[in-house]
Design a protein around this motif. Structure first.
Motif, short mmCIF file in Angstrom:
data_model
loop_
_atom_site.label_atom_id
_atom_site.label_comp_id
_atom_site.label_asym_id
_atom_site.label_seq_id
_atom_site.Cartn_x
_atom_site.Cartn_y
_atom_site.Cartn_z
N TYR A 26 0.83 -1.21 0.00
CA TYR A 26 0.00 0.00 0.00
C TYR A 26 0.86 1.26 0.00
O TYR A 26 1.98 1.28 0.52
CB TYR A 26 -0.92 0.01 1.22
N ASP A 29 -0.73 6.69 1.82
CA ASP A 29 -2.11 7.08 2.15
C ASP A 29 -3.03 5.88 2.24
O ASP A 29 -4.25 6.01 2.21
CB ASP A 29 -2.64 8.09 1.13
N ASN A 30 -2.43 4.70 2.35
CA ASN A 30 -3.16 3.44 2.50
C ASN A 30 -3.96 3.08 1.25
O ASN A 30 -4.91 2.29 1.32
CB ASN A 30 -4.09 3.48 3.72
#
Length: 294
Positions: A26, A29-30
């Protein structure tokens, strides 16, 4: 470790008591990246990372079951009980040695040479590799002479190897011819003499005359290799060195043995790891070329 055919699965499973899994990576920012990493499922953090890069969604990491299939197929070459050593470093590595019937005696009964199949199953997207090398009782060298015809076989990295056992066994059986070729090469090298000083000069070159450190490293390495040859002759009850002339087989093994056992390696490296590093060492490759051509 000596292992019977019935115990192979258990031994491999215990040596590699984890699987390598593919997990999504990821962004900060996920947000999903669409790429994946390979991780050991028995470790956490950076220690669990396998390989040096990312993989795509299509990449299928091999499993312990695939490694078992490879080792089982390799053991069929030697029949009956085999000796197995396992090592993991960004991939599975296993050496498979036979029983006494397969050994070759080079210098009488004191210097025995055995075939050893080394299986490499890395997580680098390449094919699996099986190489038949030589293991010497006298010095515990395990050398892989890749320039000898028939000593290396590539095995396709597919989704599951278990259903393909017949094909695997056929692939490993081809290495028997490689072992026959290796025996011929060994006896050729044993029948040829080289000047060890000239041989090592051809392998390592000359040190930088303007560098004290370079000259010291070169001097220490040459002295260590000469000592290795003298010590092996003593342990094998062979005539001591009275000149610089040795067999090409001794010269090659002295360079290979120095790379495997004596060379400084960054960090702590296990014995099997040293075998793999020596097999890729440029000086060992050069020594192999010179010894075969002698």
């Amino acid at each position: 470790m000596n292992v019977s055919a019935d115990d192979l699965t258990k031994v491999i499973s215990e040596a590699f008591s984890f699987e390598v899994v593919k997990l999504p990576l990821y962004a900060p920012d996920n947000q999903p990246t669409g790429i994946y990493g390979l991780f050991r499922d028995d470790l956490t953090g950076k220690d669990s990372l396998v390989g040096s890069g990312s993989v795509t969604n299509r990449y299928m990491p091999h499993t312990n079951d695939d490694v078992v299939a490879l080792v089982e197929a390799a053991s069929k070459v030697f029949e009956g009980e085999v000796d197995i050593n396992c090592y993991f470093h960004h991939g599975h590595y296993v050496s498979v040695k036979p029983t006494e019937d397969y050994r070759v005696s080079v210098y009488g009964e004191t210097d025995n040479v055995w075939p050893a199949i080394v299986i490499g199953a890395g997580y680098d997207g390449r094919a699996f590799e099986a190489t038949i090398g030589t293991y010497r009782d006298l010095c515990a060298n395990l050398a892989m002479m890749r320039q000898v015809m028939g000593t290396t076989q590539s095995i396709r990295h597919t989704r599951s190897l278990r259903p393909k056992m017949n094909d695997l066994i056929a692939t490993f059986n081809k290495l028997e011819a490689g072992w026959a070729n290796l025996q011929d090469v060994i006896h050729h090298m044993e029948s040829r003499e080289v000047d060890l000083t000239e041989f090592l000069l051809a392998v390592y070159g000359t040190p930088d005359e303007d560098s004290k450190r370079s000259k010291t490293i070169h001097k220490n390495r040459i002295e260590a290799i000469f000592k290795r040859v003298r010590d092996e002759r003593f342990r094998a009850d062979r005539p001591r060195m009275t000149t610089k002339m040795v067999t090409a087989w001794e010269a090659y093994n002295a360079v290979q043995g120095h790379a495997q056992h004596d060379s400084t390696r960054r960090g702590e490296v296990e014995s099997f790891g040293r075998i793999l590093l020596a097999s890729r060492d440029k000086f060992v490759k050069r020594a192999e070329e010179l010894a075969i051509a002698a």
